[in-house]
Motif scaffolding. Structure first.
Motif, PDB file in Angstrom:
ATOM      1  N   ARG A 296       0.762  -1.144   1.959  1.00  0.00           N
ATOM      2  CA  ARG A 296       0.260  -1.141   0.581  1.00  0.00           C
ATOM      3  C   ARG A 296      -0.484   0.162   0.275  1.00  0.00           C
ATOM      4  N   GLY A 297      -0.262   0.660  -0.907  1.00  0.00           N
ATOM      5  CA  GLY A 297      -1.002   1.841  -1.346  1.00  0.00           C
ATOM      6  C   GLY A 297      -0.425   3.166  -0.879  1.00  0.00           C
ATOM      7  N   LEU A 298       0.550   3.116  -0.007  1.00  0.00           N
ATOM      8  CA  LEU A 298       1.147   4.383   0.450  1.00  0.00           C
ATOM      9  C   LEU A 298       2.158   4.852  -0.583  1.00  0.00           C
ATOM     10  N   SER A 299       2.201   6.175  -0.831  1.00  0.00           N
ATOM     11  CA  SER A 299       3.158   6.634  -1.836  1.00  0.00           C
ATOM     12  C   SER A 299       4.503   6.935  -1.184  1.00  0.00           C
TER      13      SER A 299
ATOM     14  N   GLY B 273       7.350  -2.685  -6.226  1.00  0.00           N
ATOM     15  CA  GLY B 273       8.766  -3.028  -6.225  1.00  0.00           C
ATOM     16  C   GLY B 273       9.608  -1.929  -5.608  1.00  0.00           C
TER      17      GLY B 273
ATOM     18  N   ASP C 204       0.933 -10.650  -6.753  1.00  0.00           N
ATOM     19  CA  ASP C 204       1.744  -9.522  -7.216  1.00  0.00           C
ATOM     20  C   ASP C 204       2.044  -8.551  -6.064  1.00  0.00           C
TER      21      ASP C 204
ATOM     22  N   TYR D  54       4.172  -8.328  -2.053  1.00  0.00           N
ATOM     23  CA  TYR D  54       5.359  -8.895  -1.404  1.00  0.00           C
ATOM     24  C   TYR D  54       5.187  -8.902   0.106  1.00  0.00           C
TER      25      TYR D  54
ATOM     26  N   GLU E  44       5.733  -5.115 -13.249  1.00  0.00           N
ATOM     27  CA  GLU E  44       5.477  -4.034 -12.300  1.00  0.00           C
ATOM     28  C   GLU E  44       4.452  -3.044 -12.839  1.00  0.00           C
TER      29      GLU E  44
ATOM     30  N   LYS F  64       1.225  -1.996 -12.592  1.00  0.00           N
ATOM     31  CA  LYS F  64       0.163  -2.219 -11.607  1.00  0.00           C
ATOM     32  C   LYS F  64      -0.736  -0.994 -11.548  1.00  0.00           C
TER      33      LYS F  64
ATOM     34  N   ARG G 130      -3.064   1.716 -10.585  1.00  0.00           N
ATOM     35  CA  ARG G 130      -3.503   2.108  -9.250  1.00  0.00           C
ATOM     36  C   ARG G 130      -3.961   3.555  -9.290  1.00  0.00           C
TER      37      ARG G 130
ATOM     38  N   SER H  23      -5.305   8.144  -4.610  1.00  0.00           N
ATOM     39  CA  SER H  23      -4.655   8.852  -3.512  1.00  0.00           C
ATOM     40  C   SER H  23      -4.707  10.346  -3.800  1.00  0.00           C
TER      41      SER H  23
ATOM     42  N   ARG I  64      -4.036   6.355   0.926  1.00  0.00           N
ATOM     43  CA  ARG I  64      -3.571   5.202   0.142  1.00  0.00           C
ATOM     44  C   ARG I  64      -4.224   5.177  -1.235  1.00  0.00           C
ATOM     45  N   ASN I  65      -3.462   4.683  -2.202  1.00  0.00           N
ATOM     46  CA  ASN I  65      -4.089   4.419  -3.500  1.00  0.00           C
ATOM     47  C   ASN I  65      -4.661   2.998  -3.467  1.00  0.00           C
TER      48      ASN I  65
ATOM     49  N   ARG J 284      -5.543  -0.569  -6.012  1.00  0.00           N
ATOM     50  CA  ARG J 284      -5.389  -1.221  -7.315  1.00  0.00           C
ATOM     51  C   ARG J 284      -6.672  -1.012  -8.108  1.00  0.00           C
TER      52      ARG J 284
END
Lengths: 70, 372
Positions: free
Chosen positions: A8-11, A38, A62, A64, B87, B89, B91, B94, B157-158, B160
């Motif tokens: 999560r959060g990784l681009s 997604g 929200d 996965y 979708e 979201k 955020r 980062s 990481r970003n 939310r």
């Protein structure tokens, strides 16, 4: 206990790269991946399927949870 | 609570849809050119951001000042898709400032070549052979970026965040559209609209907006990205996105043939120069910066529509880069690169290498920092 990895959060493309690296390491078994977009979900699913893994996607709020197995 | 995901949500990301998206963009670009957009520039994300920056007075190149409705359309189309398909979201977090710097140099490189990755394809589809050198440069830049990704490159990481953050850029896009439609004229001269040159060439506003909304919608669903297309083939042997990119080129090429817009050659090409070295060099820099930031400028706009504030910083960096490129005369013209272009490309390349090294295991090993 299954192996798990949190991307999560990784681009892009780090989630799919991290998961691919882990799959190449374990070669067989089940890997649980926690994903928040997604795009990462689709990329990981496509990569794993292409490389012969079975992928099950579950929605958790929200985010996965991907169950990748071989 | 765990639910099985709905198949229909993933429907859009199938291969035929990315091919359709590519075809839609290719045909749209050719027709937007026919309807008034500059030659071989039916759509160019870098040029359009540059024109928009000029219209706001951020640079003084009078021939490239126009609020391009396509930019707003891309963000808002993506926003609509993201809202419908859950979708959106918001955020952030980062390394926004690093992304701003990457956007800045990506634009400086693009304006030495004179185009973004999309325009590279469109220039080729219009017969501009010089774009071949840009394409090779782009691929080389992406390969250098992949070197860093393989070495553990990561900007962090970003996280939310609250909805307000995600709504800022869409609101800015609506404000830009209002400025375009109502054209307020302040004593300062703003909003600035070119009377001649590429900035004065544009398709009708509502057609351009509608087409761009469609592109933004489709691209959000299919994750269309020209840089990721090349990167994924090399990095993970995935040819999903590249089929869309090839479709874009092919559709633009065929449309140009049918519309009489295909003029093969190396000299006298519109809004292009024939310096092989700096068509190549500009795009090496751009390709590297795009790869380090995770995607091409189109993709960064679509991510902005999903609420990604880090992508928004990249876009703001590109607008800053465009202003710098024209104010400090590093942008090329149709006569060739400016004397300041090549040194700027070299400096930008060094900056990107520093970012790549310091944020991969190559640099972090010394800091003893974990790969997070």
């Amino acid at each position: 206990m299954n192996k798990n990895i949190d991307v999560r959060g990784l681009s892009c493309p780090l989630p799919v790269v991290a998961v691919r690296k882990e799959l190449q390491k374990i070669k067989k078994g089940i890997l649980e991946v926690l994903v928040d977009t997604g795009t990462a979900r689709d990329n990981i699913k496509r990569m794993a399927t292409n490389e012969g893994w079975k992928v099950e996607v579950k929605e958790e709020g929200d985010e996965y949870l991907l169950l990748i197995s071989k | 609570m765990i639910n099985n995901s709905n198949g229909w949500k993933e429907f859009f990301s199938s291969r035929k849809n990315v091919i359709f998206t590519g075809i839609f963009i290719g045909i749209s670009a050719a027709f937007l050119q026919k309807l008034g957009n500059p030659p071989n520039m039916g759509i160019c994300v870098a040029c359009m951001l540059r024109d928009t920056a000029g219209a706001l007075g951020l640079h003084r190149a009078e021939v490239v000042q126009y609020i391009r409705p396509e930019i707003s359309g891309f963000v808002l189309g993506s926003l609509i898709a993201a809202l419908i398909f859950k979708e959106f979201k918001p955020r952030a977090g980062s390394a926004p400032l690093v992304r701003l710097v990457l956007g800045f140099w990506a634009m400086v490189g693009s304006l030495v070549f004179l185009g973004c990755p999309w325009r590279t394809l469109l220039r080729l589809a219009g017969g501009d052979g010089n774009a071949l050198f840009g394409l090779v440069g782009l691929i080389v830049g992406i390969i250098i970026g992949i070197f860093f990704i393989k070495a553990g490159y990561n900007l962090g990481r970003n996280e939310r965040t609250y909805p307000l953050v995600g709504w800022i850029m869409p609101v800015v896009m609506v404000v830009l559209l209002l400025l375009l439609i109502f054209r307020p004229q302040l004593p300062s001269g703003a909003v600035f609209f070119s009377r001649q040159g590429p900035g004065a060439q544009h398709a009708p506003i509502f057609i351009a907006l509608l087409v761009a909304l469609g592109i933004g919608f489709l691209a959000q669903r299919t994750r269309f990205c020209t840089v990721a297309a090349v990167r994924d083939v090399i990095l993970i042997r995935d040819n999903y996105l590249i089929t869309g990119v090839i479709s874009l080129w092919l559709a633009a090429f065929i449309s140009n043939l049918l519309l009489g817009q295909f003029h093969p050659g190396f000299t006298g090409q519109p809004i292009a120069h024939s310096s092989q070295l700096w068509n190549f060099g500009g795009m090496v820099l751009a390709g590297l910066a795009f790869t380090l930031a995770g995607g091409c400028p189109g993709r960064q706009l679509f991510l902005t529509g999903e609420g990604d504030a880090d992508a928004a910083f990249f876009i703001l960096g590109m607008m800053g880069g465009a202003s710098f490129a024209h104010n400090f005369a590093t942008a090329s013209s149709s006569t060739g690169p400016s004397p300041w272009g090549p040194p700027a490309v070299i400096i930008g390349f060094i900056v990107c290498l520093i970012i790549g090294f310091s944020r991969s295991d190559l640099g972090r090993a010394k800091e003893g920092e974990k790969n997070e």
